[in-house]
Write an enzyme that holds these catalytic residues in place. Structure first.
Site, mmCIF file in Angstrom:
data_model
loop_
_atom_site.group_PDB
_atom_site.id
_atom_site.type_symbol
_atom_site.label_atom_id
_atom_site.label_comp_id
_atom_site.label_asym_id
_atom_site.label_seq_id
_atom_site.Cartn_x
_atom_site.Cartn_y
_atom_site.Cartn_z
ATOM 1 N N GLU A 171 0.790 -1.175 0.073
ATOM 2 C CA GLU A 171 0.081 0.113 -0.150
ATOM 3 C C GLU A 171 0.861 1.175 -0.236
ATOM 4 O O GLU A 171 1.846 1.397 0.891
ATOM 5 C CB GLU A 171 -0.886 0.114 1.132
ATOM 6 C CG GLU A 171 -2.029 -1.207 1.155
ATOM 7 C CD GLU A 171 -2.526 -1.444 2.446
ATOM 8 O OE1 GLU A 171 -2.397 -0.660 3.599
ATOM 9 O OE2 GLU A 171 -3.258 -2.739 2.658
ATOM 10 N N GLU A 181 -4.611 -6.605 2.827
ATOM 11 C CA GLU A 181 -3.429 -7.049 3.238
ATOM 12 C C GLU A 181 -3.438 -8.736 2.784
ATOM 13 O O GLU A 181 -2.548 -9.178 2.624
ATOM 14 C CB GLU A 181 -3.110 -7.109 4.909
ATOM 15 C CG GLU A 181 -2.726 -5.867 5.007
ATOM 16 C CD GLU A 181 -3.875 -4.764 5.038
ATOM 17 O OE1 GLU A 181 -3.590 -3.469 5.212
ATOM 18 O OE2 GLU A 181 -4.911 -5.042 5.058
ATOM 19 N N GLN A 221 1.931 -1.687 5.853
ATOM 20 C CA GLN A 221 1.895 -0.182 6.276
ATOM 21 C C GLN A 221 2.372 0.041 7.819
ATOM 22 O O GLN A 221 3.114 0.735 8.007
ATOM 23 C CB GLN A 221 0.855 0.487 5.928
ATOM 24 C CG GLN A 221 1.053 1.979 5.222
ATOM 25 C CD GLN A 221 -0.144 2.724 4.827
ATOM 26 O OE1 GLN A 221 -1.203 2.886 5.276
ATOM 27 N NE2 GLN A 221 -0.127 2.998 3.598
ATOM 28 N N ALA A 242 2.676 -3.135 11.378
ATOM 29 C CA ALA A 242 2.627 -4.190 11.734
ATOM 30 C C ALA A 242 1.110 -4.575 12.295
ATOM 31 O O ALA A 242 0.610 -5.764 12.203
ATOM 32 C CB ALA A 242 3.485 -4.470 13.089
ATOM 33 N N ASP A 243 0.532 -3.721 12.791
ATOM 34 C CA ASP A 243 -1.084 -3.742 13.398
ATOM 35 C C ASP A 243 -1.987 -4.175 12.185
ATOM 36 O O ASP A 243 -2.926 -4.609 12.569
ATOM 37 C CB ASP A 243 -1.379 -2.423 13.650
ATOM 38 C CG ASP A 243 -0.358 -1.591 15.040
ATOM 39 O OD1 ASP A 243 0.644 -1.531 14.347
ATOM 40 O OD2 ASP A 243 -0.823 -1.620 16.034
ATOM 41 N N PRO A 268 -5.255 -9.326 8.862
ATOM 42 C CA PRO A 268 -5.996 -9.865 7.935
ATOM 43 C C PRO A 268 -5.162 -10.820 7.030
ATOM 44 O O PRO A 268 -5.704 -11.690 6.197
ATOM 45 C CB PRO A 268 -6.378 -8.718 7.058
ATOM 46 C CG PRO A 268 -6.360 -7.721 7.937
ATOM 47 C CD PRO A 268 -5.234 -7.939 8.895
ATOM 48 N N HIS A 292 -1.376 1.240 15.513
ATOM 49 C CA HIS A 292 -0.296 1.584 14.883
ATOM 50 C C HIS A 292 1.100 1.477 15.757
ATOM 51 O O HIS A 292 2.083 1.960 15.328
ATOM 52 C CB HIS A 292 -0.378 3.151 14.559
ATOM 53 C CG HIS A 292 -1.512 3.429 13.412
ATOM 54 N ND1 HIS A 292 -2.890 3.616 13.801
ATOM 55 C CD2 HIS A 292 -1.710 3.630 12.277
ATOM 56 C CE1 HIS A 292 -3.771 4.105 12.710
ATOM 57 N NE2 HIS A 292 -2.972 3.928 11.875
#
Length: 337
Positions: free
Chosen positions: A29, A60, A82, A84-85, A89, A129
């Site tokens: 992304e 993802e 973008q 790690a959080d 998915p 985030h």
């Protein structure tokens, strides 16, 4: 030798491998035209074209799923989550497909896939985030997991990961992206120019997966850390005047057990520091393997310093982090044990 931030070193690792191997593709992304939310892929699309570095939809699972197919048929994809959080998915694709492909196919297929992601806190991003999910990946057979603590390792580990024939998870501490710090959030950031690990060679080199390193020699206490916490541990050792040996694990799986075992048997004491939640964090595994290998050499209980067992607290981020004071206090307790 050039000096680089971790962002620049990661970008350089991509460029080196993309120039060397046409099978290396980079996507995710906003990684193409924009160059990534943290700018780790800036300029790659302009240099290598839209077929080698390109943007993906906000999906993802689709990003990793397509990368697994590419990897199985000869490409070496490097995909960026973008944050790690956002990886959850895609977790089923990573665990059920990428990690098992070589075994399921009896070696007919390999999966040379790299999944990169910024990890940890430091930007007041709150609980969506700022997570540190490394323990989830280290639990999965077939995955390798690395966490660099400086620009030199970030480049060398990423190149080694791209060249590896199995899936590698690369967790990049965002708190270190633009330089290190002295271990305490209220203190000024120390420029890389004052730290020799900011020197990054040009061209290709690797930091072998599964090889830790001693960052600070010591005889009284072994501290096991990785990523951001390496710098915290070093600063804490200086602040309490304890002769602590700080080991930067660099790779969590495979783990450098000979290095860990030799150090703990020398010092007789062990402290483990990580930013992630305490319960079931990777530190619990480290306690187990150190106890198995070094039990009769230990002179005190093994202690852990980690994040709280709570959702990531936005307003209390800097209290959540294991900081210099908490780590220094734990060092004293281990020495008194």
């Amino acid at each position: 030798m050039p000096r680089m931030t971790m962002i620049e070193a990661i970008r350089d690792a991509h460029a080196v491998k993309m120039a060397e191997d046409d099978n290396v593709v980079v996507y995710g992304e906003d990684v193409g035209y924009f160059g990534g939310v943290f700018r780790c892929t800036a300029g790659l699309q302009e240099r290598f074209g839209k077929n080698r570095c390109f943007d993906a939809p906000i999906n993802e699972s689709g990003i990793v799923g397509t990368a697994i197919g590419m990897a199985a048929f000869g490409l070496r994809p490097v995909v960026e989550m973008q944050f790690a959080d956002y990886v959850y998915p895609a977790f089923d694709q990573i665990v059920s497909e990428a990690a098992r492909l070589r075994y399921r196919s009896a070696g007919d297929f390999i999966c040379p896939l790299v999944v990169r992601m910024p990890t940890g806190g430091g930007i007041f991003g709150g609980q969506t985030h700022s997570q540190s999910p490394e323990a989830l990946f280290t639990h999965v057979s077939g995955l390798k997991t690395v966490v660099p603590s400086n620009p030199y390792d970030a480049k060398g580990l990423l190149i080694a990961a791209i060249e590896d024939n199995d899936p590698v998870i690369v967790l990049e501490p965002k708190r270190l992206y633009n330089g290190p710090f002295d271990g305490d959030h209220d203190k000024p950031v120390t420029p890389w120019s004052k730290h020799p690990l900011g020197e990054v060679p040009e061209g290709r080199y690797t930091v072998p997966l599964g090889q830790g390193i001693i960052r600070r020699e010591g005889a009284d206490l072994t501290v096991l850390a990785y990523g951001t916490m390496v710098h915290v541990a070093e600063a804490a050792a200086e602040s309490v005047d304890i002769d602590a040996e700080v080991i930067d694990l660099r790779t969590l799986i495979p783990l450098d057990m000979p290095l860990i075992e030799a150090s703990v048997k020398k010092t007789g004491r062990c402290l483990i520091v990580h930013e992630a939640t305490l319960t079931s964090g990777f530190g619990a595994e480290l306690v187990a393997v150190v106890a198995d290998a070094c039990f009769y050499h230990l002179e005190a209980p093994i202690l852990r310093v980690a994040g709280w067992d709570t959702p990531y607290p936005h307003a209390q981020e800097w209290d959540y982090f294991p900081g210099q004071a908490r780590v220094g206090g734990a060092m004293k307790r281990v020495m008194e044990g």
